[in-house]
Enzyme design. Sequence first.
Site, PDB file in Angstrom:
ATOM      1  N   HIS A 104       0.829  -1.204   0.000  1.00 17.71           N
ATOM      2  CA  HIS A 104       0.000   0.000   0.000  1.00 17.71           C
ATOM      3  C   HIS A 104       0.866   1.257   0.000  1.00 17.71           C
ATOM      4  O   HIS A 104       0.616   2.212  -0.742  1.00 17.71           O
ATOM      5  CB  HIS A 104      -0.924   0.012   1.223  1.00 17.71           C
ATOM      6  CG  HIS A 104      -1.700   1.299   1.348  1.00 17.71           C
ATOM      7  ND1 HIS A 104      -1.234   2.360   2.079  1.00 17.71           N
ATOM      8  CD2 HIS A 104      -2.857   1.704   0.795  1.00 17.71           C
ATOM      9  CE1 HIS A 104      -2.099   3.368   1.982  1.00 17.71           C
ATOM     10  NE2 HIS A 104      -3.090   2.984   1.208  1.00 17.71           N
TER      11      HIS A 104
ATOM     12  N   CYS B  67      33.782   4.391 -25.003  1.00 20.26           N
ATOM     13  CA  CYS B  67      32.951   4.622 -23.827  1.00 20.26           C
ATOM     14  C   CYS B  67      33.686   5.583 -22.901  1.00 20.26           C
ATOM     15  O   CYS B  67      34.853   5.380 -22.583  1.00 20.26           O
ATOM     16  CB  CYS B  67      32.634   3.308 -23.116  1.00 20.26           C
ATOM     17  SG  CYS B  67      34.018   2.169 -22.988  1.00 20.26           S
TER      18      CYS B  67
END
Length: 805
Positions: A430, A761
């Site tokens: 919840h 990279c």
Amino acid sequence: MTAQTPPQTPNPKKDTNIIHWYEHTGIADIALVGGKNASLGEMISKMAADGIRVPTGFATNAQLYRDFLSQNDLDGPIAAHLDGLLQGTENLAQTGFAIRKMISKGEFTEIQKQAIEQAYQQLCTRIGCENVSVAVRSSATAEDLPEASFAGQQESYLNITGIDDLLEACRQCFASLYTDRAIIYRQEQGFSHQQVALSVGVQQMIESEAAGVMFSLDTENGFPDVVMINGAWGLGETIVKGSVTPDRFMVYKPLLEQREFRPLIEKQAGSKLQKMIYSSSAQEPTLIVATDESERSSLVLSDDEVLSLSRWAVKIERHYGCPMDMEWAKDSRSKQLYIVQARPETVESLKDTAVLMSYKLKGKSRVLLEGASVGSAIATGEVFKILSPDDIEQFPDGAILVTERTDPDWVPLMRKASGIITDTGGPTSHAAIVSRELKVPAIVGTENATQVLNNGKEITLSCAGGAVGKVYEGILEFETEQVNLDDIPHTKTDIMINAAMPDGIFRWWQLPVSGIGLTRIEFIISSQICVHPMALVHPERISDPVTKDKIARLTSGYQHQPDYFVENLALGVGKIAASQYPKPVIVRMSDFKSNEYRGLLGGDFFEINEENPMLGLRGASRYYHPLYREAFKLECQAIVKAREEMGFDNIIVMIPFCRTTGEADRVLDVMAEAGLKRGVNGLQVYVMCEIPSNVILADQFATRFDGFSIGSNDLTQLVLGIDRDSAELKPLFDARDEAVKSMIAQVIKVAHQYGCKVGICGQAPSDHPEFAEFLVDCGIDSISLNPDSVAKASQHIARAEKRLN
């Protein structure tokens, strides 16, 4: 907000009937039996042929609720109390309590009682059980809609037996239409209170061995290609209420229908400290008991069961035409799986996917707690602990709420918080569901937040690092960036991203990139596996009993300890590959240095001491060395599992720090022995270009590998002879140096002559526009960047391409 009117045009032929059986009900009957019941009927009547099992049952007509209020003269008093709330003469608690009390005291007519009793007896006959146990669920006529879920606003009652208890449960369901949270939710969604009616669903109760929640997307970022499953022992209420930290599973949907693949990309055990079970007491039909050690250490679902549920989720999503939020249960007797609820997902699926928010901490401090992150935002503030929603008036606006767990009664309090931290719960509890809807960052399932954090303590709550949220000591500065994805230009040069961790990789699914140019598996090993792989291959060499015990606990559930390494590495790599499938994902095999390997559990027993680990036994030289060869084969087995068993054939393997061509041959031979042979099943193997020898002999490396990836940091270090970590020499350490650029230009030229692709990279193309222009001018095939640099770097690269053309 203008009040919305829920559907009010039920089928007139059905409208006079008090009872409607699920098999004769469908999604078109929301006005008649409410969203939850209409959805159950839709699955039973339309999806049984797909093999989806749904417990049978019936629903009361929503008109029964209206008649109940009318015959008990409640419409006027309810309207008066709601008007008092609107005018400010009553507060929310007074209004809700007064209305619920009136409805709870109402009476059914004899005709109504008889209709419900006959239906219940018929259900008992169908199932072949006297006084069958049922789940009694509220189903509002404005509920489970694609634009408003109303999830958790009304009550459900479990393990109800006998007509008297059933009638009382029906009354309580009617009353729950006016819980405090339901009143607030309708007001915020613009629904008129008295135009919403309520049907009651009476469904065969599954005595669950295990139960949970399932979504047909990733609830943290809206990634649409996965099924996410949470599960715990016993009845599913413990997960929904957030009283346990559940097991978590994730499956990649696009490969599910290819039965030869098993694309399960995440398996994570929760603590599952308690479970809800049936009780023999009529006053307390369910009770909470502690789980035993075996239950806590075992996953609640097998791989086959996870895949079966996921296939059901795909079929249900396809049938409804939208992402779905489902609840499942596993019967303790038959061991069969059931879907017990299904509703549209109403948070992530409705977000604007053209805008990406990025959050980044500018500093770090001591980590106080970790748990499952909800959202990707960061919050700072003072701790305020509350153990009951009755204390809402004490909670200061903007504080960080710390509590054991939340339920729907906490919603008014949660709205006041800048962040939320709970002891228990998972991503579908919840607290997590409401936090997403309120756009409040939360960390759930920390286990001991209420013990560690004291009132008034300043903290930083960060969900920006992926699936694991962290609570830092003190108030840390952070920055936010909003990226409009439509503003990212298309470039001829492939833009790829770097990826380190599986957690949080789906945050970047919306980025318009060409795949992943660098995945470092050592990050998966250090953070998720934690054990030196040789300690799993040769446990007999470990003499320390404490280390042995820690490894035994980590690998419990695995008959052979090396399987722990292979499976968890495959899961991590597979999850990263799934984020970009079918685009290429380049996975670099481990490149720890010996001192870093020693930091893994058991590493002291297998690592040598080196004066200069940066230039020592690292990368390719490890893979055929007696000290690590067996461990490297485990790495290879994990890649085989991810590519061939899970189905991610977009994985490209990359070898780091390969000094000589002879070393390349030896590594490729070891890989082939482990089942990874270049060219078989489409496998490509790249090599890092980070040593001058890789450039000087590029023609020879190009005959052994399919591509190069330039590691600019190590290449700069070795070309210029500079320790990359030296603070004194930092001004000299620059990939834009002419010597380094000459090396880069040379390897690109030679590689292309041999038909090999070349990428790079690093941050240099993002930080330095002129370096990006240099790479484009050299004809580099791809540039791989950190995800948060893509927007800026793409602009640099697009401008460079435009100038050069």
